[in-house]
Scaffold this active site. Structure first.
Site: not given
Length: 318
Positions: A50-52, A82, A132-134, A220, A282
């Site tokens: 998501s643009g992290t 992460f 950072k976390t998901h 984003y 990417r």
């Protein structure tokens, strides 16, 4: 019957919302939930892809007085770790990588570090920590937004799915074999069978906290459309002063080609990534999802509209 291949030791479903994680999450869940917090911690919470990474660099630089020298010399994964990276790694996969690299001591040490739970890693970091976390908010420490500043970034699900698809193809640790191509992968996404899903519940939890004092909710798409405004918004949230020249310099630093060249990001060792896949960083674009063919595009758009309306969220258009 839907089945997402991969993850050597299988998946687990967590709680009434049925969050999907690789099975290594289970023995560590309680400690991830109860990690001690520091008041000057800065967290970024996102659903994957998501643009992290871009936002990590913005946040770290602003909160470290635009220290480009360190940014270019110290890996982003060290500066902004992460949190739950460990749950994505399996002993079986690592043993294969070790053999592939002839038990190179440096490779083995890197793999060992990746297997260390994030709550242990955080203890060793100096303040201010950037994390950072998901994980969704409901799986993070309950006092998180009372204690720390948290930035949540949301991205249009079509772009998320395309990026996540290529990410799963890139790293062998995911075990994804691409049976059925993107069309089948989109089914997995819709059925909430990907790691860190369900997507819409993740977005809902972030959206519901958008008005909290210690939470900054970003799209984003807005950031890509007007990077300068996004940088200023993040700086204000972090209570940092940033001049127009500094903003322009940071915008230039974040341009995708410059970003790839100057920001060291390492999530792989020899044999971990597939050479035929697209890279970790990417295109960073909005709406470039050619994988959505006509036979799935209409139903995908309808599904997105229905779920977004239930939450009351509207993703910015290109």
């Amino acid at each position: 019957m839907y089945h997402f291949e991969g993850e050597r030791t299988g998946f687990c479903q967590v709680g009434p919302k049925k969050w999907i994680f690789p099975s290594p999450y289970m023995p560590y869940a309680e400690k991830y939930y109860n990690v001690p917090l520091r008041e000057d911690d800065v967290w970024i919470v996102t659903y994957p892809r998501s643009g992290t990474t871009l936002c990590q660099e913005i946040i770290w630089l602003i909160n470290n007085n635009l220290d480009y020298k360190t940014s270019k010399s110290v890996n982003l994964t060290q500066r902004f770790p992460f949190y739950e990276f460990q749950i994505l790694h399996h002993d079986e996969v690592h043993k294969e990588i070790e053999v592939l690299n002839n038990n190179d001591p440096e490779v083995n040490e890197q793999l060992r570090k990746w297997r260390i739970p994030g709550y242990i890693t955080l203890e060793q970091l100096p303040s201010p920590r950037h994390i950072k976390t998901h994980f969704s908010f409901s799986l993070l420490p309950p006092k998180l937004i009372d204690t720390c500043k948290v930035i949540y970034v949301a991205r249009n699900p079509k772009d998320v799915a395309v990026s996540y698809y290529h990410h799963n193809l890139l790293f062998k640790v995911h075990g994804y074999l691409n049976k059925g191509g993107f069309k089948k992968y989109w089914e997995f996404f819709q059925k909430d069978l990907l790691t860190f899903s369900p997507y819409w519940e993740h977005i809902r939890e972030g959206w519901e906290k958008r008005n909290e004092k210690n939470v900054l909710f970003l799209f984003y798409e807005d950031l890509i459309k007007d990077m300068s405004s996004g940088i200023k918004k993040i700086a204000k949230f972090l209570e940092k002063t940033i001049g127009i020249d500094d903003v322009n310099q940071l915008v230039n630093h974040l341009q995708i080609d410059n970003f790839r060249k100057s920001v060291p990001i390492t999530y792989s060792v020899n044999g971990m990534a597939r050479e035929s896949a697209q890279p970790f960083i990417r295109q960073g674009k909005v709406g470039e999802n050619k994988e959505f063919t006509d036979d799935i595009l209409e139903s995908a758009d309808k599904w997105i509209e229905e779920n977004a309306n239930k939450i009351g969220i509207k993703f910015p258009v290109k």
